[in-house]
Design an enzyme around this catalytic site. Structure first.
Site, PDB file in Angstrom:
ATOM      1  N   SER A 242      -5.273  30.899 -10.307  1.00 25.99           N
ATOM      2  CA  SER A 242      -5.880  31.164 -11.702  1.00 25.99           C
ATOM      3  C   SER A 242      -5.107  31.208 -13.079  1.00 25.99           C
ATOM      4  O   SER A 242      -4.883  29.947 -13.758  1.00 25.99           O
ATOM      5  CB  SER A 242      -5.314  32.913 -11.295  1.00 25.99           C
ATOM      6  OG  SER A 242      -2.985  33.277 -12.159  1.00 25.99           O
ATOM      7  N   LYS A 243      -5.489  31.550 -13.920  1.00 25.01           N
ATOM      8  CA  LYS A 243      -5.447  31.474 -15.701  1.00 25.01           C
ATOM      9  C   LYS A 243      -3.668  30.290 -16.318  1.00 25.01           C
ATOM     10  O   LYS A 243      -3.931  29.918 -16.130  1.00 25.01           O
ATOM     11  CB  LYS A 243      -5.712  31.753 -16.538  1.00 25.01           C
ATOM     12  CG  LYS A 243      -7.438  32.207 -16.622  1.00 25.01           C
ATOM     13  CD  LYS A 243      -8.035  33.405 -17.811  1.00 25.01           C
ATOM     14  CE  LYS A 243      -8.849  33.557 -17.712  1.00 25.01           C
ATOM     15  NZ  LYS A 243      -9.265  34.628 -19.018  1.00 25.01           N
ATOM     16  N   ARG A 244      -2.753  31.413 -15.238  1.00 22.90           N
ATOM     17  CA  ARG A 244      -1.692  30.957 -15.168  1.00 22.90           C
ATOM     18  C   ARG A 244      -1.295  29.389 -14.437  1.00 22.90           C
ATOM     19  O   ARG A 244      -0.143  29.036 -14.759  1.00 22.90           O
ATOM     20  CB  ARG A 244      -0.409  32.306 -14.758  1.00 22.90           C
ATOM     21  CG  ARG A 244      -0.287  32.027 -13.177  1.00 22.90           C
ATOM     22  CD  ARG A 244      -0.010  33.129 -12.922  1.00 22.90           C
ATOM     23  NE  ARG A 244       0.549  33.668 -11.802  1.00 22.90           N
ATOM     24  CZ  ARG A 244       1.323  33.516 -10.872  1.00 22.90           C
ATOM     25  NH1 ARG A 244       1.841  32.365 -10.487  1.00 22.90           N
ATOM     26  NH2 ARG A 244       1.125  33.515  -9.508  1.00 22.90           N
ATOM     27  N   GLY A 246      -2.729  27.144 -14.578  1.00 23.02           N
ATOM     28  CA  GLY A 246      -3.792  25.707 -15.964  1.00 23.02           C
ATOM     29  C   GLY A 246      -5.033  26.106 -15.594  1.00 23.02           C
ATOM     30  O   GLY A 246      -5.337  26.995 -15.746  1.00 23.02           O
TER      31      GLY A 246
END
Length: 474
Positions: A242-244, A246
């Site tokens: 996911s975006k967290r 990177g």
């Protein structure tokens, strides 16, 4: 005669080409090339509100950058809506589907009852066997498939193995909405059939869709393509990427200075392997790739491994090739525009000479730009704190004595510079490193750089002596 293998990559243009989609495209491309077949590209743009031309351009650009060239022209799903409706009507005519006239309020009531009873919400089939003459006035119908009521729908998946879906869980799902637009489930099946797709390779988040799609294939008496549902990519912590974790988009990896061949190699190794081989050429991947070798376990994305692999590909390039690669990438790199504006022909010659040393310290193209900064720095040089620490009284004293020694070098090249500095250090009873450290700071503004003789040779006599003079007030 053996049937030609046809795979497809079918992204939705509602955002960038994310890294999971890039791997799906790569697996489809590799298998098609391995089998001497074709990979087709279908843009699934039926979500008109979220599909954008910018997203389509990003997908095409991302695939092109990765070197994953599809065969033929891209196919746009929305343009085929009439064909999808035709198949829905054919299914109704053959008694394999039916018009359903329930209202939104009735559907909400079905969901509420299911929730209250702790059941999975599913359509209750109330219009499955009713006469259309009973249709209420003013209600535009949907078209629903007649799913089997008993037993299982089975897929023999090339990655997941035998997967059975209880038909009681696969309700009479909608294939044509009340406004006449096809659902994803119908459009995908019709398009895959009409495009001659023989192998569907996609993420295992589509596995349940595979069960529903098989019902449509059976209803149309069409042959089901071979299915291979690939495990998703997870982050280093084991959670779904996911975006967290990177960057997710291929464009972001490009901006981080990764090479397409390195990213291709890395993605190929996520859930697929060939023995212990880590570094594989494109030709080797094509020769070795088979969907039967894809594992069922989710792969973990490891940025350190990607960096290491990218560094290998950087070092493998000779200086002219690496310079051409860097120049082509500049429009996409954060510091690329400023770097390009500074790249005069004279600086280009210096950079070309420096690349054999710079690439040994770099893992990305951005590292190369950072390493080459000393070539483009303007006097007086900005100094990093670590460089300032090397330019105390002792360091400047060494520079003051070294300046005339270097000025006396007639032929300014690596060999003569090395001889001059070694003689200078020996004459003062100093180790060469003690001389090289303040010189490096004065010449580059940094505490680390390529070898000091290379730095001197790359900068040239006048610039080198001027930078040293700046630090000793000469």
């Amino acid at each position: 005669m053996t049937e030609q293998v046809v795979t497809r990559f079918a992204p939705s243009p509602t955002g960038f080409l994310h890294i999971g989609g890039a791997r799906t495209a790569l697996f489809n491309w590799l298998y098609a090339r391995h089998a001497g077949g074709r990979m087709l590209l279908r843009i699934e743009d039926t979500d008109r509100e979220r599909s954008t031309d910018a997203a389509i351009a990003a997908i095409l650009d991302g695939l092109d950058w990765l070197g994953l060239k599809w065969d033929g022209e891209p196919i746009y799903q929305f343009a085929r809506a009439a064909r999808h409706r035709e198949v829905a009507e054919e299914l109704v005519a053959r008694g394999m589907a039916y018009r359903a006239y329930e209202t939104p309020a009735e559907l909400n009531q079905m969901r509420a009852i299911a929730q209250a009873e702790g059941r999975f919400a599913r359509y209750d089939g109330r219009w499955r066997d009713r006469d259309p003459s009973e249709a209420p006035a003013g209600v535009a119908p949907t078209i629903r498939i007649k799913s089997p009521l008993d037993g299982d729908t089975v897929i023999e998946d090339r990655v997941q193995g035998r997967v059975a879906f209880p038909n009681k869980d696969l309700d009479d799902f909608v294939i044509l909405r009340s406004d006449g637009t096809p659902t994803y489930m119908l459009a995908v099946v019709v398009d895959d059939h009409d495009m001659g797709v023989t192998h569907i390779i996609r993420g295992d988040d589509h596995l349940t869709n595979g069960g529903r799609q098989k019902i449509l294939y059976d209803a149309m008496n069409w042959r089901l393509p071979v299915m291979a549902h690939v495990p998703l990519i997870h982050g280093p912590d084991g959670a779904k990427l996911s975006k967290r974790h990177g960057a997710l988009g291929v464009d972001a990896y490009r901006a981080m200075g990764y090479l397409p061949e390195a990213l291709r190699n890395y993605l190929a190794r996520l859930s697929w392997s060939h023995g212990d081989d880590e570094i594989m050429s494109t030709e080797q991947m094509i020769a070795w790739f088979d969907i039967d070798d894809i594992g069922r376990s989710a792969a973990r994305f490891d940025f350190q491994k990607l960096e290491s692999l990218n560094g290998h590909y950087l070092r493998a390039k000779d200086a002219p090739d690496l310079l051409a690669t860097l120049e082509a990438a500049l429009p996409y790199l954060p510091e690329g525009e400023a770097f390009a504006n500074s790249l005069t022909e004279a600086k280009r010659v210096q950079l070309l000479a420096a690349l054999p040393q710079l690439k040994d310290r770099a893992k990305t193209l951005n590292d190369l730009i950072a390493g080459a900064a000393f070539i483009f720095a303007e006097r007086p040089l900005p100094m990093e704190d670590a460089a300032k620490a090397l330019l105390g009284d002792e360091g400047r004293g060494i520079l003051k004595d070294a300046h005339p020694a270097l000025g006396s070098v007639a032929d300014w090249d690596h060999m003569n510079l090395e001889a001059a500095l070694k003689d200078f250090a020996a004459g003062r009873g100093l180790k060469l490193g003690k001389v090289a450290q303040p010189l490096r700071a004065a010449l580059t503004g940094k505490a680390t750089s390529p070898g000091i003789f290379d730095v001197l040779a790359i900068l040239g006599r006048d610039e080198s002596l001027a930078r040293i003079a700046d630090q000793i007030g000469a």
